[in-house]
Design an enzyme around this catalytic site. Sequence first.
Site, PDB file in Angstrom:
ATOM      1  N   LYS A   1       0.841  -1.199   0.000  1.00  0.00           N
ATOM      2  CA  LYS A   1       0.000   0.000   0.000  1.00  0.00           C
ATOM      3  C   LYS A   1       0.877   1.251   0.000  1.00  0.00           C
ATOM      4  O   LYS A   1       1.902   1.308   0.688  1.00  0.00           O
ATOM      5  CB  LYS A   1      -0.909  -0.030   1.229  1.00  0.00           C
ATOM      6  CG  LYS A   1      -1.923   1.098   1.311  1.00  0.00           C
ATOM      7  CD  LYS A   1      -2.798   0.916   2.543  1.00  0.00           C
ATOM      8  CE  LYS A   1      -3.772   2.058   2.738  1.00  0.00           C
ATOM      9  NZ  LYS A   1      -4.616   1.855   3.944  1.00  0.00           N
TER      10      LYS A   1
ATOM     11  N   SER B   1      -9.915  -0.549   7.506  1.00  0.00           N
ATOM     12  CA  SER B   1      -9.311  -0.395   6.187  1.00  0.00           C
ATOM     13  C   SER B   1      -8.507  -1.585   5.688  1.00  0.00           C
ATOM     14  O   SER B   1      -7.979  -1.541   4.589  1.00  0.00           O
ATOM     15  CB  SER B   1      -8.453   0.872   6.143  1.00  0.00           C
ATOM     16  OG  SER B   1      -9.282   2.005   6.063  1.00  0.00           O
TER      17      SER B   1
ATOM     18  N   SER C   1      -9.458   2.359   3.067  1.00  0.00           N
ATOM     19  CA  SER C   1      -8.284   3.003   2.482  1.00  0.00           C
ATOM     20  C   SER C   1      -7.365   2.013   1.790  1.00  0.00           C
ATOM     21  O   SER C   1      -6.589   2.392   0.920  1.00  0.00           O
ATOM     22  CB  SER C   1      -7.526   3.800   3.548  1.00  0.00           C
ATOM     23  OG  SER C   1      -6.848   2.975   4.455  1.00  0.00           O
TER      24      SER C   1
END
Length: 525
Positions: free
Chosen positions: A100, A205, A181
């Site tokens: 990420k 998330s 997210s």
Amino acid sequence: MRLGVFMLAVATAAPLAAQTRVEEISIAELDARLAAGKATSQGLTRAYLARIAAMDRKGPALHAVIALNPDALAAARASDARRRAGHPLGPLDGIPVLIKDNIETADPIATTAGSLALKDNVTGRDAPLVARLRAGGAVILGKTNLSEWANIRSNHSMSGWSAVGGLVRNPYALDRTACGSSSGSGAAVAASFAAAAVGTETDGSVVCPSAMNGLVGLKPTLGLVSRTHVVPISHSQDTPGPMARGVADVAILLDGMVGFDPADPASRNIQYVAAHSYAADLKRASLRGVRIAVLHPDMPEAMKPAYAAALAVLKAQGAVLVDVDMPKLDGLGEAETQVLHTELKADLDAYLATTPPTVKTRTLADVIAFNQANATAEMPFFGQETFLEAAKTNGLADPEYLGALAKLRRLAGKQGIDAMLAQANATLIVAPTYGLPWLSDTVSGDGGEGPSASQLPAVSGYPHLTVPMGLVKGLPVGLSFIATAMGDQTVLDAGYVYEQASRARVAPRYLPVADVAPGAAPEHE
């Protein structure tokens, strides 16, 4: 620069990967192929790059990948050389994974958290969790898109959108949210852009994008995985977590990420067991006689049969199911808001102070000013109300913050999860993870209805695993397993037994809209 890196890598990879199939292949199977000489890490890496080239900006245009690592093929060649020499580093050696884009890597690409304010944040640092993955031989393929600033900028945000990466699309229905997210990590793994990915969670998330993209995702016990060199929201709740298409793959990735970090205060509260392997222990997993506390939250009518079927699977595997009610936890939401706002300002200011001189936003106040000056690019769909509220907070010594933090931990832990487990004399809680993926809406932001299992384990720091529960109206839904601190093996074991018995996961078909009935939605062209 980032787009150039992306296009060069995919253009190089695309024509060279036609013979290597990676879609829906587990880490264990990839490792077995590598060990048997039936595949090379270079071949796997090129194959994943080719899928990204064909599907991330073209085809279904998932926008799940924000940048590719130009050094990925070099890492793959090094892995192949180790295998030829008879010295593989373990089950992750040569396996391409995605990270990420709020987690730093030492590769020549920026860590942006999706914001143009960090487009030049090329730190040259590996987050400790990334360093551990590299030490195990994993190939860092690139960075995944995300909800900008991990979805903390505005209460009216649209999950999966960032100024750098655009809007992530759900591989099951392209008009639906990929949620949370870590949306890019979720969509990328569902689409087999990598064997697995790392996400981060403050509250939901990891588990939300996992549930809504048909994946397994683990939010581990707070401190089990280092948070150093991860763009922060809250030191009380932030944690990276593994995301994959199966429980065993999540356990393998977790094994590669876990370890003590003297720079992370939460790590000091963890008793690490050097020889312990979460993946190896799955072989002994059983639910016979295991007491499970069962929550029955409000949920869409269409979800009820899927949840009932999941509970029946658990019971058939020998689990003892005990219904419990969610305790009344007055003030939980308000306390969490106070804590997150206060810690956001303090933690983000501290992080930004460590970034290279090329990054001109050195404080939250600077980021707010940057967004205002670049509103057309940064705020076309929603504003920065949460940032503005966080900027007003009074620091980590503020009595109001300290009181909210103590209240939060008491409500979520002792009076929340602990109380429900005690009521049922159970070691686990199960619940639906979330409702159905909602429509991505640039006007109104995130919507949706149904349950959410994320808050209590997020606030308490307890482990939370979601496992696919099948499709409802053509859309993925997840089943949550929650335990107390350091119960990560407990939730993995239960999730593995359920997964193997239910075989509920269905691969995505990249439909333009949800397939609410057989033949109701056309295939994507």
